[in-house]
Scaffold this active site. Sequence first.
Site, PDB file in Angstrom:
ATOM      1  CG  ASP A 265     -13.447 -48.805 -18.327  1.00 57.58           C
ATOM      2  OD1 ASP A 265     -13.150 -49.774 -17.615  1.00 57.58           O
ATOM      3  OD2 ASP A 265     -14.016 -48.918 -19.441  1.00 57.58           O
TER       4      ASP A 265
ATOM      5  CG  HIS B  62       8.177 -47.290  -3.859  1.00 56.06           C
ATOM      6  ND1 HIS B  62       9.475 -47.144  -4.299  1.00 56.06           N
ATOM      7  CD2 HIS B  62       7.889 -48.615  -3.948  1.00 56.06           C
ATOM      8  CE1 HIS B  62       9.963 -48.334  -4.645  1.00 56.06           C
ATOM      9  NE2 HIS B  62       9.030 -49.248  -4.454  1.00 56.06           N
TER      10      HIS B  62
HETATM   11  C1  LIG Z   1     -12.799 -55.235 -10.068  1.00 51.73           C
HETATM   12  C2  LIG Z   1     -11.584 -54.376  -9.818  1.00 51.73           C
HETATM   13  C3  LIG Z   1     -11.805 -53.137  -8.953  1.00 51.73           C
HETATM   14  O1  LIG Z   1     -11.073 -53.907 -11.063  1.00 51.73           O
HETATM   15  C4  LIG Z   1      -9.692 -54.228 -11.152  1.00 51.73           C
HETATM   16  C5  LIG Z   1      -9.373 -54.926  -9.883  1.00 51.73           C
HETATM   17  O2  LIG Z   1     -10.583 -55.194  -9.212  1.00 51.73           O
HETATM   18  C6  LIG Z   1      -8.694 -56.149 -10.346  1.00 51.73           C
HETATM   19  C7  LIG Z   1      -8.823 -57.352  -9.476  1.00 51.73           C
HETATM   20  O3  LIG Z   1      -7.493 -57.805  -9.443  1.00 51.73           O
HETATM   21  C8  LIG Z   1      -6.594 -56.754  -9.787  1.00 51.73           C
HETATM   22  C9  LIG Z   1      -5.534 -57.289 -10.764  1.00 51.73           C
HETATM   23  C10 LIG Z   1      -6.012 -56.167  -8.511  1.00 51.73           C
HETATM   24  O4  LIG Z   1      -7.349 -55.770 -10.446  1.00 51.73           O
HETATM   25  O5  LIG Z   1      -9.246 -56.460 -11.633  1.00 51.73           O
HETATM   26  C11 LIG Z   1      -9.595 -55.258 -12.237  1.00 51.73           C
HETATM   27  C12 LIG Z   1      -8.514 -55.043 -13.254  1.00 51.73           C
HETATM   28  N1  LIG Z   1      -8.880 -55.868 -14.406  1.00 51.73           N
HETATM   29  C13 LIG Z   1      -9.651 -55.369 -15.371  1.00 51.73           C
HETATM   30  N2  LIG Z   1     -10.090 -54.097 -15.421  1.00 51.73           N
HETATM   31  C14 LIG Z   1     -10.874 -54.030 -16.544  1.00 51.73           C
HETATM   32  C15 LIG Z   1     -11.632 -52.977 -17.076  1.00 51.73           C
HETATM   33  C16 LIG Z   1     -12.417 -53.212 -18.228  1.00 51.73           C
HETATM   34  N3  LIG Z   1     -13.212 -52.195 -18.737  1.00 51.73           N
HETATM   35  C17 LIG Z   1     -14.032 -52.438 -19.777  1.00 51.73           C
HETATM   36  N4  LIG Z   1     -14.835 -51.446 -20.235  1.00 51.73           N
HETATM   37  N5  LIG Z   1     -14.075 -53.651 -20.395  1.00 51.73           N
HETATM   38  C18 LIG Z   1     -13.295 -54.681 -19.991  1.00 51.73           C
HETATM   39  O6  LIG Z   1     -13.361 -55.779 -20.586  1.00 51.73           O
HETATM   40  C19 LIG Z   1     -12.424 -54.487 -18.849  1.00 51.73           C
HETATM   41  C20 LIG Z   1     -11.625 -55.524 -18.338  1.00 51.73           C
HETATM   42  C21 LIG Z   1     -10.862 -55.288 -17.182  1.00 51.73           C
HETATM   43  N6  LIG Z   1     -10.080 -56.104 -16.443  1.00 51.73           N
END
Ligand SMILES: CC1(C)O[C@H]2[C@@H](O1)[C@@]1(COC(C)(C)O1)O[C@@H]2CNc1nc2cc3nc(N)[nH]c(=O)c3cc2[nH]1
Length: 372
Positions: free
Chosen positions: A96, A339
């Site tokens: 990423d 797991h």
């Molecule tokens: C902030 C953190 C560490 O990233 C995880 C995790 O918390 C969490 C909080 O709730 C869970 C479901 C557990 O996953 O949400 C994040 C996973 N959602 C997500 N990752 C992304 C990565 C992305 N990278 C880029 N370059 N652009 C994006 O628009 C983008 C959108 C994204 N949406």
Amino acid sequence: MTTPAVTYNLIKKDKHTGARLGQITTPHGTFDTPMFMPVGTQASVKAMAPEELKEMGAGVILANTYHLWLRPGEDLVEEAGGLHQFMNWDQGILTDSGGFQVFSLAELRNITEEGVHFKNHLNGQKLFLSPEKAIAIENALGADIMMSFDECPPFFESYDYIKKSIERTSRWAERGLRAHKNPQTQALFGIVQGGGHKALREQSARDLVSLDFPGYSIGGLSVGESKAEMNHVLDFTTPLLPENKPRYLMGVGSPDALIDGVIRGVDMFDCVLPTRIARNGTCMTSKGRLVVKNAKYARDFRPLDEKCNCYACRNYTRAYIRHLLKTDEIFGLRLTSYHNLYFLLDLMRKIRAAIKEDRLLDFRAEFFEEYG
Ligand SMILES: CC1(C)O[C@H]2[C@@H](O1)[C@@]1(COC(C)(C)O1)O[C@@H]2CNc1nc2cc3nc(N)[nH]c(=O)c3cc2[nH]1
């Protein structure tokens, strides 16, 4: 015409949904899709050895540009021969771009046309990331698939804010394409944004498809919106993307969201969820989540999931794993992590089989009946 670093082969479309069976070919191997990609943010899928990831069927794993730029530095990884050599992983790696991490982790200073000024979340040091800098770091890290540098706006931001944001993100994407040094060995994906606004998702997709990326990510989701809102955005976004290229939904990793994303035409997924919840003793099972640290499992000598064939479920009991977690024995979180990752990779195997036999909707119904 140079051969692109990554190609997608659409094998079969599901008769009843938008699901696709395919294969993605990278310089480090060919992998079946739809696929789940374990997250190894700092060049390690937490608590897992590469051999274990391979035996459970992981093909492509993630690493993160922002984190590896800060520690140990992309120059050190490049000197080590790149990420594959550095972490002893000879299959697929996706990085990423740092865009999301800058917006979700670092103390934001400000976003300019040039890039983003912010503070290092570890030591408060002033930093600056531009599309050119992010791409240069990803080139040095050497992943097979790289993400464009983008802004991931809050899902509920105003139409005007998100319109300005996607237009800048498209300009950043074009700058990234120009800065990309190794298109023959590293595939740069564009990231579609637009929040929950159909017109903005259409504009973002149109802009990025016109730049002819080898693959497309759907960003700006799994950031706190409901599952229904995510599915609604997918309903009108995936059809905007080329059928003959991979579609990657970022940050999604719960069983129900994976199935519903596949049904809407998504090929690739990643999320920290399985390994993150594993570390506090929460396990994904065919009957829903099981918090194995709960006292009620103290004398439960069954496996985590009686339907699971993973190393943890074949050799250890809930009672033993609970004991390890309660006594902070590291092996405990290794077993729960193993797991949970196996559970999602196995779910993707079952989904691919269901698409092959045109019975994905039946599979979804059966799965949810038990999963709850
Ligand atoms: C902030 C953190 C560490 O990233 C995880 C995790 O918390 C969490 C909080 O709730 C869970 C479901 C557990 O996953 O949400 C994040 C996973 N959602 C997500 N990752 C992304 C990565 C992305 N990278 C880029 N370059 N652009 C994006 O628009 C983008 C959108 C994204 N949406």
